[in-house]
Write a protein that holds these residues in place. Structure first.
Motif, mmCIF file in Angstrom:
data_model
loop_
_atom_site.group_PDB
_atom_site.id
_atom_site.type_symbol
_atom_site.label_atom_id
_atom_site.label_comp_id
_atom_site.label_asym_id
_atom_site.label_seq_id
_atom_site.Cartn_x
_atom_site.Cartn_y
_atom_site.Cartn_z
ATOM 1 N N PRO A 10 37.547 41.907 32.014
ATOM 2 C CA PRO A 10 38.255 40.894 31.216
ATOM 3 C C PRO A 10 37.390 39.647 31.046
ATOM 4 C CG PRO A 10 39.064 40.865 33.482
ATOM 5 C CD PRO A 10 38.048 41.972 33.399
ATOM 6 N N THR A 21 29.187 42.476 34.446
ATOM 7 C CA THR A 21 28.816 41.186 33.848
ATOM 8 C C THR A 21 27.298 41.025 33.786
ATOM 9 O OG1 THR A 21 29.253 40.183 35.996
ATOM 10 C CG2 THR A 21 30.944 39.935 34.327
ATOM 11 N N GLY A 74 34.446 38.895 44.580
ATOM 12 C CA GLY A 74 33.725 39.525 45.666
ATOM 13 C C GLY A 74 34.513 39.817 46.925
HETATM 14 C C1 LIG Z 1 41.718 36.731 32.481
HETATM 15 C C2 LIG Z 1 40.297 36.657 32.937
HETATM 16 C C3 LIG Z 1 39.367 35.983 32.172
HETATM 17 C C4 LIG Z 1 38.032 35.927 32.585
HETATM 18 N N1 LIG Z 1 37.150 35.258 31.787
HETATM 19 C C5 LIG Z 1 35.841 35.230 32.135
HETATM 20 C C6 LIG Z 1 34.895 34.571 31.309
HETATM 21 O O1 LIG Z 1 35.224 34.001 30.270
HETATM 22 N N2 LIG Z 1 33.607 34.590 31.700
HETATM 23 C C7 LIG Z 1 33.203 35.213 32.852
HETATM 24 O O2 LIG Z 1 32.021 35.192 33.146
HETATM 25 N N3 LIG Z 1 34.087 35.838 33.654
HETATM 26 C C8 LIG Z 1 35.394 35.867 33.335
HETATM 27 N N4 LIG Z 1 36.291 36.519 34.154
HETATM 28 C C9 LIG Z 1 35.798 37.154 35.383
HETATM 29 C C10 LIG Z 1 35.191 38.513 35.088
HETATM 30 O O3 LIG Z 1 36.169 39.377 34.581
HETATM 31 C C11 LIG Z 1 34.603 39.104 36.362
HETATM 32 O O4 LIG Z 1 33.507 38.350 36.737
HETATM 33 C C12 LIG Z 1 34.195 40.549 36.182
HETATM 34 O O5 LIG Z 1 35.339 41.345 36.132
HETATM 35 C C13 LIG Z 1 33.313 41.010 37.298
HETATM 36 O O6 LIG Z 1 32.956 42.354 37.055
HETATM 37 P P1 LIG Z 1 31.529 42.935 37.456
HETATM 38 O O7 LIG Z 1 31.523 44.378 37.187
HETATM 39 O O8 LIG Z 1 30.477 42.122 36.853
HETATM 40 O O9 LIG Z 1 31.524 42.656 38.974
HETATM 41 P P2 LIG Z 1 31.847 43.755 40.094
HETATM 42 O O10 LIG Z 1 30.604 44.547 40.297
HETATM 43 O O11 LIG Z 1 33.114 44.435 39.814
HETATM 44 O O12 LIG Z 1 32.109 42.820 41.275
HETATM 45 C C14 LIG Z 1 31.054 42.214 41.832
HETATM 46 C C15 LIG Z 1 31.294 40.774 41.726
HETATM 47 O O13 LIG Z 1 32.202 40.498 40.666
HETATM 48 C C16 LIG Z 1 33.204 39.604 41.082
HETATM 49 N N5 LIG Z 1 34.515 40.029 40.547
HETATM 50 C C17 LIG Z 1 35.055 41.263 40.445
HETATM 51 N N6 LIG Z 1 36.209 41.240 39.767
HETATM 52 C C18 LIG Z 1 36.422 39.956 39.420
HETATM 53 C C19 LIG Z 1 37.432 39.279 38.690
HETATM 54 N N7 LIG Z 1 38.482 39.892 38.120
HETATM 55 N N8 LIG Z 1 37.300 37.960 38.515
HETATM 56 C C20 LIG Z 1 36.265 37.295 39.039
HETATM 57 N N9 LIG Z 1 35.279 37.888 39.728
HETATM 58 C C21 LIG Z 1 35.364 39.187 39.924
HETATM 59 C C22 LIG Z 1 33.038 39.487 42.467
HETATM 60 O O14 LIG Z 1 32.702 38.147 42.634
HETATM 61 C C23 LIG Z 1 31.890 40.274 42.937
HETATM 62 O O15 LIG Z 1 30.961 39.449 43.568
HETATM 63 C C24 LIG Z 1 37.623 36.567 33.782
HETATM 64 C C25 LIG Z 1 38.554 37.232 34.557
HETATM 65 C C26 LIG Z 1 39.876 37.285 34.156
HETATM 66 C C27 LIG Z 1 40.872 38.000 35.002
#
Ligand SMILES: Cc1cc2nc3c(=O)[nH]c(=O)nc-3n(C[C@H](O)[C@H](O)[C@H](O)COP(=O)(O)OP(=O)(O)OC[C@H]3O[C@@H](n4cnc5c(N)ncnc54)[C@H](O)[C@@H]3O)c2cc1C
Ligand code: SF4
Ligand code: SF4
Ligand code: FES
Lengths: 277, 369
Positions: free
Chosen positions: A57, A81, B309
């Motif tokens: 998201p 990301t 995380g």
């Molecule tokens: C409604 C909503 C809006 C968002 N808008 C933005 C945005 O505009 N820009 C942006 O950069 N990010 C945003 N995020 C956060 C983004 O969705 C997460 O950073 C992302 O899901 C991480 O996925 P990954 O596969 O990169 O990380 P993963 O490999 O799944 O996880 C590793 C890292 O990701 C982080 N992580 C995992 N799930 C989330 C989560 N749901 N939220 C935050 N951190 C998470 C952890 O810190 C961990 O260190 C938003 C989240 C939500 C719920």
């Protein structure tokens, strides 16, 4: 079949490197008809799908009236990301959305506004500020407040300085740890409410950032006379579907993806600030 | 022609019913013994049903035992409800294909209607189906659930042998089936009282060789239903009292359950109303094809609440609190009733025998003595 369950192909039209780990992607659906029909509200989000990697998201940060492109500012923190932040112009990805309920900008028209953020850049709040500045006459006084842990964490410094020059706009910044060249407050952003020029009674607040910061700020804003129904928070939870089905984003009775991500303090009060809930 | 009023189906007539359903539906499922438990399997012959089979259930325990006699449905529910038939443990959501130019194609996964008849559905299963309907049919509806749901024909059997773990009488969901079925059976020693609950059911009933229901049949059926409700030993408080659970988020008892619970997720797997699922990407080795699949998940895993995380619900006590409060309290805000139908599965299939009725009682007890 509802669009909710199938990504649509989009193309990266422009990429802006904001910092070493933050990039803004400007996207366009490859189907022009879909791009023409696409509408969203500030504060809503899309699910961005990378082929073979996964889906996350991400908030939509562009202006609603920009019908040719839509923007996402992405911080590379993990698997998906990081891959998103590496995309170059012409790259293709899948987009589902928009999902959720955004900021109550229509209800806030004509009123004073406090936009309060914490942490490293807060995409959903930036969309509010841009929205208001583009429609400056429709809103009252705008107070932009941002708190960071370390002065070096402040992104978009020039952006804040530019906003401070806008009419009837005040920018209040705070860093827990200041550096010699930090001209603003050293301490917590919640210590700055007294510096707002004028009363806060009747204002609308929109917040986004770490939950402890939003909790502290929300309580203070209530003390300053804001109504619980006029304080809004953008919440983050783990999300897999975006459509109120997978259950991951539940917070008390709410599905954050569908009932939020933006909630009023009044709606959230019973279930926030509780460790592990 | 359709038959609206209840009829009597002699025991041998059950094979006629199975045959009739096999003529109309692509698949007919019925309860049968498999790996020491009663679960649904493809049904062709009456003899496959668990004839003369009984069960004994207790916290952390499920055992089959011989009950004797001719009855096919003299047992309480096994681990499986209707849930896996409609909300399948795995469902591809889309496939993506990348061509040589980097263009992507996202292909929908067809939601093909399947016609399926299930014999032996319990009152708690029907109630849980209504809960899953409220979740999966709500906008945006889950297209695969919709397709399977539309083609579903249900032959319910009123429960006569609740287990020690059952408490459907207290949630108002059993042991007698009230609605949501196409046909419902009262099983008596010499046969069945059969009743239609839908037009389709009435059409099937018309094709069976049935007799009028005698006064004795009715008396016997009513007596065994009353007995089935009376013998249930566990119960839950009324919904409005359970709604107070969210006022008890800081109760010390959560930590106590957290020390016993293994966070294994068995309870969520067997619960017929639990709906959580995760989405994951399954790329093929060729780099060209990838599948996006959703599969059952549990709020007892760390990944379920991962954010920045780490899990929001880091310890087991917080996960148990989330599960119980969702099920008994916040489900009411979401769907207008509690998310528990009193089937007792989570009690029997919990390896350490945690009993949600007892845990809820401990947390609420002080407030309502
Ligand atoms: C409604 C909503 C809006 C968002 N808008 C933005 C945005 O505009 N820009 C942006 O950069 N990010 C945003 N995020 C956060 C983004 O969705 C997460 O950073 C992302 O899901 C991480 O996925 P990954 O596969 O990169 O990380 P993963 O490999 O799944 O996880 C590793 C890292 O990701 C982080 N992580 C995992 N799930 C989330 C989560 N749901 N939220 C935050 N951190 C998470 C952890 O810190 C961990 O260190 C938003 C989240 C939500 C719920
Ligand atoms: S919570 Fe337990 S008793 Fe209630 S419906 Fe789920 S498995 Fe059955
Ligand atoms: S309550 Fe029992 S079944 Fe559920 S997660 Fe805990 S140990 Fe497993
Ligand atoms: S993200 Fe799936 S229910 Fe909210």
């Amino acid at each position: 079949m509802s669009d909710a369950w199938l990504p649509q192909e989009a193309e990266v039209v422009e990429c802006i490197t904001e910092t070493p780990d933050i990039r803004t992607l400007r996207l366009r659906f490859t189907d022009p008809e879909r791009q023409r029909a696409y509408r969203f509200a500030p504060g809503q989000f899309n699910m961005l799908a990378l082929h073979g990697i996964g889906e996350v998201p991400i908030s939509i940060v562009s202006d609603v009236e920009d019908v040719h492109l839509f923007d996402h500012t992405i911080r590379a923190v993990g698997r998906v990301t990081r891959a998103l932040a590496r995309l170059e112009c012409g790259a293709r990805l899948g987009v589902r959305g928009p999902f959720g309920r955004g900021w109550p900008l229509e209800a806030a028209e004509g009123r004073d506004l406090v936009v309060l953020t914490g942490g490293l850049g807060c995409a959903p709040a930036v969309s509010v500020i841009r929205h208001v500045l583009r429609r400056r006459g429709s809103f009252g006084r705008l107070t932009i407040m941002q708190g960071v842990k370390h002065a070096n964490d402040l992104l978009w410094r020039e952006q804040y300085e530019a906003w401070a020059r806008e009419p009837d706009t005040q920018v209040l910044l705070a860093a827990d740890v200041a550096t010699p060249d930090w001209p603003w407050h050293q301490g917590l952003v919640t210590e700055l409410f007294d510096r707002i020029g004028g009363s806060l009674v009747g204002a609308v607040a929109m917040m986004c950032g770490p939950e402890p910061m939003m909790m502290a700020a929300g309580r203070k804003l209530l003390d300053y006379g804001l109504a619980a129904s006029d304080i809004y928070l953008s919440m983050e939870r783990n999300m897999h579907c975006g459509a109120g089905k997978c259950g991951h984003c539940q917070l008390g009775p709410h599905f954050v993806c569908r009932d939020g991500p933006v909630f009023s303090w009044a709606a959230l009060a019973p279930c926030i600030g509780i460790q592990g809930y | 022609m359709a038959v609206e009023e209840p009829r009597f189906l002699p025991r041998a007539g059950l094979q006629r019913l199975i045959d009739r359903l096999r003529n109309q539906f692509q698949q007919v499922l019925g309860p049968q013994v498999c790996d020491g438990a009663i679960v649904y399997g493809p049904l062709q012959r009456l003899q496959q049903l668990p004839i003369g089979q009984g069960d004994r259930q207790a916290p952390g325990s499920y055992r089959l035992e011989a009950a004797g006699g001719e009855r096919c449905f003299a047992w309480a529910n096994g681990p499986q409800a209707l849930k896996p038939l409609l909300f399948t443990p795995e469902q591809p959501v889309w496939r993506s294909v990348r061509n040589a130019d980097g263009q992507l194609e996202f292909l929908p996964m067809p939601a093909e209607p399947e016609s399926l008849a299930v014999i032996g559905v319990r009152a708690c299963d029907l109630a849980a189906l209504a809960l899953q309907d409220a979740h999966f049919l709500g906008d945006p509806a889950d297209p695969w659930y919709v397709a399977r749901r539309e083609g579903l024909f249900l032959v319910a059997v009123h429960c006569t042998h609740p287990a020690d773990t059952c408490f459907c009488a207290s949630t108002g969901d059993g042991p007698t089936c009230c609605d949501g079925f196409d046909l419902a059976l009262h099983e008596l020693d010499e046969g069945f009282i059969i009743e239609a609950g839908s037009k389709e059911g009435a059409t099937v009933l018309a094709d069976l060789a049935t007799l009028p229901v005698s006064r004795e049949h009715w008396t016997a059926a009513q007596a065994q239903q009353a007995e089935a409700a009376r013998t249930q030993r566990r119960h839950l408080r009324p919904a409005h009292e359970l709604a107070c659970l969210s006022d008890a988020l800081m109760h010390s008892h959560w930590a106590e359950v957290g020390r016993r619970c293994l966070s294994c997720g068995n309870c969520t797997a067997v619960c017929p109303s639990c709906f959580c699922h995760r989405h994951e990407e399954r790329p093929a080795i060729d780099g060209v094809h990838s599948a996006h699949v959703r599969s059952w998940d549990s709020c007892f895993t760390a990944a379920h609440s991962a954010l920045h995380g780490r899990p929001v619900r880091a310890d087991t006590a917080q996960r148990y609190r989330q599960w119980l409060i969702h099920k008994l309290c916040t489900w009411q805000d979401q769907y207008g009733r509690i998310g528990c139908v009193g089937c007792g599965r989570c009690i029997s299939w919990c390896p350490v025998g945690i009993d949600l009725t007892a845990e809820a009682e401990t947390v609420l007890g002080a407030a309502y003595v």
